[in-house]
Design a protein around this motif. Sequence first.
Motif, PDB file in Angstrom:
ATOM      1  N   ALA A 101       0.844  -1.189   0.000  1.00  0.00           N
ATOM      2  CA  ALA A 101       0.000   0.000   0.000  1.00  0.00           C
ATOM      3  C   ALA A 101       0.879   1.238   0.000  1.00  0.00           C
ATOM      4  CB  ALA A 101      -0.913   0.023   1.231  1.00  0.00           C
ATOM      5  N   GLN A 102       0.273   2.375  -0.347  1.00  0.00           N
ATOM      6  CA  GLN A 102       0.902   3.670  -0.134  1.00  0.00           C
ATOM      7  C   GLN A 102       0.225   4.303   1.070  1.00  0.00           C
ATOM      8  OE1 GLN A 102       1.233   6.261  -3.530  1.00  0.00           O
ATOM      9  NE2 GLN A 102       1.681   4.569  -4.924  1.00  0.00           N
ATOM     10  N   LEU A 103       1.014   4.602   2.093  1.00  0.00           N
ATOM     11  CA  LEU A 103       0.444   5.070   3.351  1.00  0.00           C
ATOM     12  C   LEU A 103       1.172   6.322   3.838  1.00  0.00           C
ATOM     13  CD1 LEU A 103       0.149   1.669   5.276  1.00  0.00           C
ATOM     14  CD2 LEU A 103      -1.674   2.875   4.069  1.00  0.00           C
ATOM     15  N   SER A 104       0.426   7.168   4.531  1.00  0.00           N
ATOM     16  CA  SER A 104       1.052   8.274   5.243  1.00  0.00           C
ATOM     17  C   SER A 104       1.692   7.722   6.515  1.00  0.00           C
ATOM     18  CB  SER A 104       0.009   9.325   5.602  1.00  0.00           C
ATOM     19  OG  SER A 104      -0.887   8.812   6.593  1.00  0.00           O
ATOM     20  N   ALA A 105       2.545   8.526   7.137  1.00  0.00           N
ATOM     21  CA  ALA A 105       3.179   8.097   8.381  1.00  0.00           C
ATOM     22  C   ALA A 105       2.135   7.784   9.452  1.00  0.00           C
ATOM     23  CB  ALA A 105       4.149   9.167   8.872  1.00  0.00           C
ATOM     24  N   GLN A 106       1.101   8.620   9.519  1.00  0.00           N
ATOM     25  CA  GLN A 106       0.038   8.402  10.499  1.00  0.00           C
ATOM     26  C   GLN A 106      -0.712   7.101  10.226  1.00  0.00           C
ATOM     27  OE1 GLN A 106      -0.787   9.879  13.220  1.00  0.00           O
ATOM     28  NE2 GLN A 106      -0.116  12.004  13.187  1.00  0.00           N
ATOM     29  N   ASP A 107      -1.062   6.865   8.950  1.00  0.00           N
ATOM     30  CA  ASP A 107      -1.798   5.648   8.601  1.00  0.00           C
ATOM     31  C   ASP A 107      -0.964   4.407   8.848  1.00  0.00           C
ATOM     32  OD1 ASP A 107      -3.955   7.171   7.853  1.00  0.00           O
ATOM     33  OD2 ASP A 107      -3.508   7.110   5.709  1.00  0.00           O
ATOM     34  N   TYR A 108       0.329   4.493   8.539  1.00  0.00           N
ATOM     35  CA  TYR A 108       1.212   3.349   8.761  1.00  0.00           C
ATOM     36  C   TYR A 108       1.248   2.989  10.251  1.00  0.00           C
ATOM     37  CZ  TYR A 108       5.462   0.491   8.805  1.00  0.00           C
ATOM     38  OH  TYR A 108       6.368  -0.524   8.991  1.00  0.00           O
ATOM     39  N   ARG A 109       1.386   4.010  11.073  1.00  0.00           N
ATOM     40  CA  ARG A 109       1.477   3.758  12.520  1.00  0.00           C
ATOM     41  C   ARG A 109       0.142   3.275  13.074  1.00  0.00           C
ATOM     42  NH1 ARG A 109       4.266   4.600  17.054  1.00  0.00           N
ATOM     43  NH2 ARG A 109       3.211   5.437  18.885  1.00  0.00           N
ATOM     44  N   ARG A 110      -0.959   3.871  12.623  1.00  0.00           N
ATOM     45  CA  ARG A 110      -2.267   3.532  13.193  1.00  0.00           C
ATOM     46  C   ARG A 110      -2.823   2.218  12.638  1.00  0.00           C
ATOM     47  NH1 ARG A 110      -5.046   7.565  11.231  1.00  0.00           N
ATOM     48  NH2 ARG A 110      -5.823   6.327   9.487  1.00  0.00           N
ATOM     49  N   ASP A 111      -2.716   2.024  11.324  1.00  0.00           N
ATOM     50  CA  ASP A 111      -3.419   0.916  10.688  1.00  0.00           C
ATOM     51  C   ASP A 111      -2.555  -0.301  10.396  1.00  0.00           C
ATOM     52  OD1 ASP A 111      -5.630   2.600  10.656  1.00  0.00           O
ATOM     53  OD2 ASP A 111      -5.185   3.350   8.638  1.00  0.00           O
ATOM     54  N   PHE A 112      -1.258  -0.084  10.134  1.00  0.00           N
ATOM     55  CA  PHE A 112      -0.414  -1.210   9.713  1.00  0.00           C
ATOM     56  C   PHE A 112       0.349  -1.851  10.866  1.00  0.00           C
ATOM     57  CE2 PHE A 112       3.592  -2.976   8.064  1.00  0.00           C
ATOM     58  CZ  PHE A 112       3.088  -3.891   7.144  1.00  0.00           C
ATOM     59  N   LEU A 113       0.952  -1.038  11.713  1.00  0.00           N
ATOM     60  CA  LEU A 113       1.817  -1.590  12.766  1.00  0.00           C
ATOM     61  C   LEU A 113       1.106  -2.552  13.722  1.00  0.00           C
ATOM     62  CD1 LEU A 113       4.228   1.333  13.735  1.00  0.00           C
ATOM     63  CD2 LEU A 113       4.713  -0.741  12.424  1.00  0.00           C
ATOM     64  N   PRO A 114      -0.195  -2.375  14.020  1.00  0.00           N
ATOM     65  CA  PRO A 114      -0.827  -3.310  14.951  1.00  0.00           C
ATOM     66  C   PRO A 114      -0.765  -4.772  14.524  1.00  0.00           C
ATOM     67  CG  PRO A 114      -2.157  -1.335  14.772  1.00  0.00           C
ATOM     68  CD  PRO A 114      -1.086  -1.220  13.741  1.00  0.00           C
ATOM     69  N   PHE A 115      -0.745  -5.044  13.221  1.00  0.00           N
ATOM     70  CA  PHE A 115      -0.665  -6.453  12.823  1.00  0.00           C
ATOM     71  C   PHE A 115       0.693  -6.810  12.194  1.00  0.00           C
ATOM     72  CE2 PHE A 115      -2.426  -4.398   9.006  1.00  0.00           C
ATOM     73  CZ  PHE A 115      -1.678  -4.980   7.994  1.00  0.00           C
ATOM     74  N   ALA A 116       1.645  -5.869  12.228  1.00  0.00           N
ATOM     75  CA  ALA A 116       2.957  -6.131  11.635  1.00  0.00           C
ATOM     76  C   ALA A 116       3.780  -7.115  12.453  1.00  0.00           C
ATOM     77  CB  ALA A 116       3.730  -4.820  11.481  1.00  0.00           C
ATOM     78  N   LYS A 117       3.501  -7.218  13.775  1.00  0.00           N
ATOM     79  CA  LYS A 117       4.289  -8.122  14.617  1.00  0.00           C
ATOM     80  C   LYS A 117       4.304  -9.525  14.048  1.00  0.00           C
ATOM     81  CE  LYS A 117       4.450 -10.427  19.103  1.00  0.00           C
ATOM     82  NZ  LYS A 117       3.901 -10.551  20.470  1.00  0.00           N
ATOM     83  N   GLN A 118       3.151 -10.031  13.622  1.00  0.00           N
ATOM     84  CA  GLN A 118       3.092 -11.404  13.145  1.00  0.00           C
ATOM     85  C   GLN A 118       3.923 -11.595  11.886  1.00  0.00           C
ATOM     86  OE1 GLN A 118       1.344 -13.459  15.307  1.00  0.00           O
ATOM     87  NE2 GLN A 118       2.605 -14.970  14.244  1.00  0.00           N
ATOM     88  N   ILE A 119       3.929 -10.583  11.029  1.00  0.00           N
ATOM     89  CA  ILE A 119       4.717 -10.658   9.795  1.00  0.00           C
ATOM     90  C   ILE A 119       6.195 -10.805  10.115  1.00  0.00           C
ATOM     91  CG2 ILE A 119       5.446  -9.373   7.734  1.00  0.00           C
ATOM     92  CD1 ILE A 119       2.688  -7.998   7.788  1.00  0.00           C
ATOM     93  N   VAL A 120       6.697  -9.960  11.025  1.00  0.00           N
ATOM     94  CA  VAL A 120       8.134  -9.953  11.290  1.00  0.00           C
ATOM     95  C   VAL A 120       8.560 -11.148  12.130  1.00  0.00           C
ATOM     96  CG1 VAL A 120       8.194  -7.448  11.037  1.00  0.00           C
ATOM     97  CG2 VAL A 120       8.007  -8.430  13.305  1.00  0.00           C
ATOM     98  N   VAL A 121       7.727 -11.562  13.058  1.00  0.00           N
ATOM     99  CA  VAL A 121       8.075 -12.719  13.896  1.00  0.00           C
ATOM    100  C   VAL A 121       8.064 -14.001  13.071  1.00  0.00           C
ATOM    101  CG1 VAL A 121       7.304 -14.161  15.811  1.00  0.00           C
ATOM    102  CG2 VAL A 121       7.363 -11.671  16.072  1.00  0.00           C
ATOM    103  N   ASP A 122       7.074 -14.169  12.206  1.00  0.00           N
ATOM    104  CA  ASP A 122       7.018 -15.370  11.368  1.00  0.00           C
ATOM    105  C   ASP A 122       8.236 -15.463  10.460  1.00  0.00           C
ATOM    106  OD1 ASP A 122       4.625 -16.033  12.505  1.00  0.00           O
ATOM    107  OD2 ASP A 122       3.383 -15.470  10.795  1.00  0.00           O
ATOM    108  N   ALA A 123       8.638 -14.325   9.877  1.00  0.00           N
ATOM    109  CA  ALA A 123       9.814 -14.327   9.004  1.00  0.00           C
ATOM    110  C   ALA A 123      11.067 -14.708   9.784  1.00  0.00           C
ATOM    111  CB  ALA A 123       9.992 -12.948   8.369  1.00  0.00           C
ATOM    112  N   LEU A 124      11.222 -14.146  10.972  1.00  0.00           N
ATOM    113  CA  LEU A 124      12.384 -14.464  11.805  1.00  0.00           C
ATOM    114  C   LEU A 124      12.401 -15.938  12.178  1.00  0.00           C
ATOM    115  CD1 LEU A 124      14.871 -13.653  13.422  1.00  0.00           C
ATOM    116  CD2 LEU A 124      13.356 -12.941  15.275  1.00  0.00           C
TER     117      LEU A 124
END
Length: 521
Positions: A101-124
């Motif tokens: 997606a193309q996101l503003s800094a605010q949108d990235y922090r509010r909408d994307f980061l809450p579910f990003a943990k699973q993405i990064v932990v699974d990859a690790l």
Amino acid sequence: MQTGRARTIMLQGTASDVGKSVVTTALCRVLKQDGWEVAPYKSQNMALNSYVTLDGKEIGRAQGVQAEACEIPATTDMNPILIKPMKEMNAQIVVHGKPYAQLSAQDYRRDFLPFAKQIVVDALERLRARHDVIVIEGAGSPAEINLKDRDIVNMRLAAWADAPVLLVADIDRGGVFASIVGTLELLEPEERARVKGFIINKFRGDKTLLQPGLDWLEQRTGIPVLGVLPFLPQLDIEAEDSMALVRRQDPADANRKDAALDIAVIRYPRISNFTDFDPFAAEPDVRLRYVQTAAELGEPDIVILPGTKNTLGDLEYLRSAGLDDAIAARVAAGCRLAGICGGYQMLGRKLRDPHGVESGNPDETADVAGLGYLPLETVFYPEKRTERASGEIACSHPAWARMNGIEVAGYEIHMGQTAPAHERMHRLMALIDRSGNPPAQEGAVSEDGRIWGTYLHGIFHNDRFRHTWLNHAREEKGLVLAGQPFVYRDRQQLAFDRIAEAVRQHLDMEKINEIIGIRKA
């Protein structure tokens, strides 16, 4: 050597550009040399220098280079989230190598980061299942208190990975003791407990004069200094972001002012993949400059328009800075001109953005005039092309006859499609499709043979191509032609070994191995 679920070690920094990427690369190389199956990892990277994996996915350049130091293929698990700034407060988010997606800094922090943990932990976890040691790189500083509650790249990640942390600080910029102690003071007690050692980076001088400060630091914090790495000029390690260009512009480091060939790369605000030009810096008779204004351009023998994350925005910058007229004057005087990716698009006659890919404002009728050097038209589409490519120079222009048949390889990363305005245009090369289709014509060459462009990033890393093209310019100036081309890849491997040797000499690797929980194989 496979030992089950991999051990982890994390490199964090007191600030951006303190050398985390280089130290991570060096540690990867040392562990590889010592017999461990090691891989790099950075959960979230913000960079415009990209790397394309073997399966055509896009990750941060630093993790691709670190994978090369480990002598393994890079994968998107090594950098599952890549942030590519496009314009003020807006970025393209790339997840596992593909645009999300193309996101503003605010949108990235509010909408994307809450579910990003699973993405990064699974990859690790996938990396940990395949390797012995994972060397994790943080981003910026772990003490950004306004960002810590949704951090996915520093101390929260260290906790998820149960990773000990080594804190890297840059002494060359000054204030090294304050930056270390200040960082620790802003960490929570459980975060501070993860910091197992300090690495002082980029030191110039007599270490005996520094020792009292190191002793004080250890007494003040109770954390050991694991070593002091010297300032290493001309590392030949590809840089991650444009902060490296600031160092290259330092007048004290201006190289080869009396060099035979002068190459000027235009440094517009959203320059990307400037590592394309690193091989020129290794040419003994070439001066490589990055210029931002018409006054800086001077009288180069070659001008290059590099890649950009926003072609339309940087084309506007080029014009507002008067660089278009300055370049035109140099071309009229016989200067050679080349464009890579976004720079290639600028060389054409017309650019269209009907879907608002770059402008953010869809308009079926809006056209932007290109620089007009090549009979090309570019249309921007939402779909992004990312893949490795190879082929050979196959140009009908007589000036390129000596180049024909030279093999080239590189990678493409772009969201535009460029087509010739007429069939008579000289194409540059024939690229092989990974699907087995017949070779496709790519790139373009002007009627006089002096101006050309291509989507192929990394074309100058092809030693014979770079060597022959530069010899054309040397010949035109009546210079002595260079002999056999040097092998740039060999230089890079030597650079990995050089920084690994610096780590062995100046850091306590026995203590670092103990912190990781391994013994030298």
